[in-house]
Write an enzyme that holds these catalytic residues in place. Sequence first.
Site, PDB file in Angstrom:
ATOM      1  N   ARG A   1      -4.253  -6.057  12.042  1.00 28.65           N
ATOM      2  CA  ARG A   1      -5.706  -6.262  12.050  1.00 28.65           C
ATOM      3  C   ARG A   1      -6.237  -6.247  13.483  1.00 28.65           C
ATOM      4  O   ARG A   1      -7.246  -5.619  13.781  1.00 28.65           O
ATOM      5  CB  ARG A   1      -6.050  -7.589  11.369  1.00 28.65           C
ATOM      6  CG  ARG A   1      -6.281  -7.524   9.854  1.00 28.65           C
ATOM      7  CD  ARG A   1      -5.168  -6.822   9.104  1.00 28.65           C
ATOM      8  NE  ARG A   1      -5.339  -6.851   7.665  1.00 28.65           N
ATOM      9  CZ  ARG A   1      -4.778  -7.760   6.865  1.00 28.65           C
ATOM     10  NH1 ARG A   1      -4.035  -8.737   7.375  1.00 28.65           N
ATOM     11  NH2 ARG A   1      -4.952  -7.689   5.563  1.00 28.65           N
TER      12      ARG A   1
ATOM     13  N   ASP B   1      -1.040  -2.246   8.118  1.00 27.44           N
ATOM     14  CA  ASP B   1      -1.923  -2.713   7.045  1.00 27.44           C
ATOM     15  C   ASP B   1      -3.025  -1.685   6.867  1.00 27.44           C
ATOM     16  O   ASP B   1      -2.994  -0.618   7.486  1.00 27.44           O
ATOM     17  CB  ASP B   1      -2.488  -4.102   7.360  1.00 27.44           C
ATOM     18  CG  ASP B   1      -2.603  -4.961   6.114  1.00 27.44           C
ATOM     19  OD1 ASP B   1      -3.368  -4.588   5.204  1.00 27.44           O
ATOM     20  OD2 ASP B   1      -1.913  -6.001   6.034  1.00 27.44           O
TER      21      ASP B   1
ATOM     22  N   HIS C   1      -1.868  -1.991   0.758  1.00 30.83           N
ATOM     23  CA  HIS C   1      -2.154  -2.271   2.167  1.00 30.83           C
ATOM     24  C   HIS C   1      -1.714  -1.103   3.048  1.00 30.83           C
ATOM     25  O   HIS C   1      -1.135  -1.307   4.126  1.00 30.83           O
ATOM     26  CB  HIS C   1      -1.471  -3.568   2.610  1.00 30.83           C
ATOM     27  CG  HIS C   1      -2.132  -4.810   2.087  1.00 30.83           C
ATOM     28  ND1 HIS C   1      -3.339  -5.269   2.560  1.00 30.83           N
ATOM     29  CD2 HIS C   1      -1.742  -5.690   1.129  1.00 30.83           C
ATOM     30  CE1 HIS C   1      -3.672  -6.385   1.915  1.00 30.83           C
ATOM     31  NE2 HIS C   1      -2.723  -6.655   1.031  1.00 30.83           N
TER      32      HIS C   1
ATOM     33  N   ASP D   1       2.653  -6.985  -2.023  1.00 33.98           N
ATOM     34  CA  ASP D   1       1.689  -7.730  -2.840  1.00 33.98           C
ATOM     35  C   ASP D   1       0.305  -7.095  -2.749  1.00 33.98           C
ATOM     36  O   ASP D   1       0.087  -6.109  -2.054  1.00 33.98           O
ATOM     37  CB  ASP D   1       1.641  -9.200  -2.423  1.00 33.98           C
ATOM     38  CG  ASP D   1       0.973  -9.412  -1.078  1.00 33.98           C
ATOM     39  OD1 ASP D   1       0.945  -8.454  -0.277  1.00 33.98           O
ATOM     40  OD2 ASP D   1       0.496 -10.527  -0.800  1.00 33.98           O
ATOM     41  N   GLU D   2      -0.639  -7.683  -3.464  1.00 30.89           N
ATOM     42  CA  GLU D   2      -2.044  -7.263  -3.452  1.00 30.89           C
ATOM     43  C   GLU D   2      -2.161  -5.741  -3.552  1.00 30.89           C
ATOM     44  O   GLU D   2      -2.757  -5.081  -2.702  1.00 30.89           O
ATOM     45  CB  GLU D   2      -2.739  -7.799  -2.195  1.00 30.89           C
ATOM     46  CG  GLU D   2      -2.806  -9.318  -2.158  1.00 30.89           C
ATOM     47  CD  GLU D   2      -3.532  -9.856  -0.951  1.00 30.89           C
ATOM     48  OE1 GLU D   2      -4.142 -10.934  -1.050  1.00 30.89           O
ATOM     49  OE2 GLU D   2      -3.493  -9.204   0.113  1.00 30.89           O
TER      50      GLU D   2
ATOM     51  N   TRP E   1       3.743 -17.440  -1.676  1.00 25.58           N
ATOM     52  CA  TRP E   1       2.616 -17.895  -0.885  1.00 25.58           C
ATOM     53  C   TRP E   1       1.438 -18.416  -1.701  1.00 25.58           C
ATOM     54  O   TRP E   1       0.643 -19.212  -1.210  1.00 25.58           O
ATOM     55  CB  TRP E   1       2.110 -16.762   0.015  1.00 25.58           C
ATOM     56  CG  TRP E   1       1.541 -15.578  -0.709  1.00 25.58           C
ATOM     57  CD1 TRP E   1       2.218 -14.500  -1.169  1.00 25.58           C
ATOM     58  CD2 TRP E   1       0.166 -15.351  -1.046  1.00 25.58           C
ATOM     59  NE1 TRP E   1       1.360 -13.602  -1.766  1.00 25.58           N
ATOM     60  CE2 TRP E   1       0.087 -14.097  -1.700  1.00 25.58           C
ATOM     61  CE3 TRP E   1      -1.010 -16.087  -0.849  1.00 25.58           C
ATOM     62  CZ2 TRP E   1      -1.108 -13.569  -2.165  1.00 25.58           C
ATOM     63  CZ3 TRP E   1      -2.210 -15.561  -1.308  1.00 25.58           C
ATOM     64  CH2 TRP E   1      -2.256 -14.307  -1.951  1.00 25.58           C
TER      65      TRP E   1
ATOM     66  N   TRP F   1      -2.766 -14.412   9.968  1.00 21.69           N
ATOM     67  CA  TRP F   1      -3.493 -13.162   9.762  1.00 21.69           C
ATOM     68  C   TRP F   1      -4.638 -13.133  10.763  1.00 21.69           C
ATOM     69  O   TRP F   1      -5.282 -14.146  11.013  1.00 21.69           O
ATOM     70  CB  TRP F   1      -4.004 -13.081   8.328  1.00 21.69           C
ATOM     71  CG  TRP F   1      -2.918 -13.299   7.320  1.00 21.69           C
ATOM     72  CD1 TRP F   1      -2.668 -14.439   6.609  1.00 21.69           C
ATOM     73  CD2 TRP F   1      -1.897 -12.364   6.929  1.00 21.69           C
ATOM     74  NE1 TRP F   1      -1.567 -14.263   5.803  1.00 21.69           N
ATOM     75  CE2 TRP F   1      -1.077 -13.001   5.978  1.00 21.69           C
ATOM     76  CE3 TRP F   1      -1.608 -11.042   7.300  1.00 21.69           C
ATOM     77  CZ2 TRP F   1       0.007 -12.372   5.387  1.00 21.69           C
ATOM     78  CZ3 TRP F   1      -0.519 -10.408   6.713  1.00 21.69           C
ATOM     79  CH2 TRP F   1       0.272 -11.075   5.766  1.00 21.69           C
TER      80      TRP F   1
ATOM     81  N   GLU G   1      -7.662 -11.359  11.077  1.00 22.45           N
ATOM     82  CA  GLU G   1      -9.046 -10.921  10.890  1.00 22.45           C
ATOM     83  C   GLU G   1      -9.989 -11.700  11.813  1.00 22.45           C
ATOM     84  O   GLU G   1     -10.972 -11.153  12.326  1.00 22.45           O
ATOM     85  CB  GLU G   1      -9.490 -11.132   9.444  1.00 22.45           C
ATOM     86  CG  GLU G   1      -8.793 -10.221   8.433  1.00 22.45           C
ATOM     87  CD  GLU G   1      -7.604 -10.895   7.780  1.00 22.45           C
ATOM     88  OE1 GLU G   1      -6.961 -11.738   8.451  1.00 22.45           O
ATOM     89  OE2 GLU G   1      -7.323 -10.588   6.602  1.00 22.45           O
TER      90      GLU G   1
END
Length: 509
Positions: free
Chosen positions: A150, A179, A249, A312-313, A378, A454, A456
């Site tokens: 990020r 990512d 991602h 994930d995600e 998580w 993370w 951001e």
Amino acid sequence: MTPSSPRTALVPRPAKARVKGGQFTFDAGTRMRVTAGAEPAADLLRTLLAPATGLPLPPAADGPVVLVLDTALTGLGSEGYGLTIGPQSVLLRARSVTGLLRGVQTIRQLLPAQALAASPRPGVRWTVPCADITDVPRLPWRGAMLDVARHFQPLPYLLRYVDLLALHKINVFHLHLTDDQGWRMPVSAYPKLTEIGGHRRQSLIGPGGDRYDGTPHGGAYTRADLTRLVVHAAARGITVMPEIEMPGHSRAALAAYPHLGNRPGRTLDVWTRWGVCDTILGVHEEVLDFCRTVWEEVMDVFPSPYLHIGGDECPTTEWERSPAARSRARSEGLTGPAALHGWFLDRIGTFLTRQGRRPVGWAETGSELPAGFTAMAWRDPAHTLHAARRGHDVINSYHRATYFDYPQSAGPDEPPGQPGGVVGLRDVHGHDPVPGTAPPHTAARILGTQAHLWTEYAATPARIEYLTYPRLCALADVGWTGPTTWADFSARLAGHTARLDALHVGRHP
């Protein structure tokens, strides 16, 4: 060892320690006797002490500071050490070089805090209190993750980041390299990954909304950078575990090579938003070839036995709409396109396992990872035990205790962070990675815990350190020592902050 003075306020707390009367003084004439195999620890001690103290600590057969590598010390395991300090001598012993490296950090903490400074501190007496310490970590995995996808961080800062981890006896540096918003790892067969995927035209400001900063952001490491990082970390007893996100991602990779996606002919940019992007890798053979090629280069650079593939995600909407993905699901005998997620992870995980490595993945539920994966659980506290019962080794990464991108307080002066809650110092300190309800055979599969940052909302090193400290001190204490009372930890932390200040760590107050 009770925190009766800042000098004995050790973080993490040793397993067994007794302070005695008296002290040992390091001076310009102090020499070191180093047994065979202990040289890396002696080199580290000299390297760490030289800037502030100027102590040369030359080798000598009769030196009062003795470093001993003794493989017969089986009770100390792979990271434990014994440290005996008397008025005339300092004896550091361990079964492994890694154990000696941990002991070196304890010697550092026992010295006056000025010993951690980056420039000479004349006029200070470099003394350590006499003590007997036998120290073995509770958990084998004590990690810290930094997201450089990020917001890119230059190599010199990564080296400092590792130095701070080593001070706290953290042993895994999880480097989140790719990512949706950036790709930082060079791959010789795919140069556009960093040439295009390493740059985005702007970044979202704050959570949600549509306000952008209008400032291009980018950066990538060279192979030499990453090799230097690995060597630097290893010299401090830290393994660098890389993470290359897939199949989700992966927007930055698809911006560089759109044909690896699910819609032929589409052109994409590197994502400028935060959150979860629904643009994911395809499942055709060329994608699997790409992934294998990437991982082959990653394995050339990173000797870590563990390799993190994200996982994930991963929204499966694109697969459900893709004729190629639906065809792949049918040919593999899967129930539908959504099942391609587990199939994809299994294909990559099997490839890494055949190379002698151990795949790691984020566990959202504790049940979506294929067999053989180490799970980073998580999302929910129950997922750690669920994954362990399924036979996975687990790193307890419960986000409400280990995600340092959340604000540290709800105060009006707190800088913006991940929305949705607060992770305070007490939250980190009070989180036991091994739930008390876990039966022994399940608890044995919980390798440890890890901090996660993370980025951001953390674009600069100063912001990273503000979010990380002192919360990392609490996580290190829990991982190495185990649960302690808040009064005990906070008293030791009060003394330890002098060391952070000497290192110019811009910590949360």
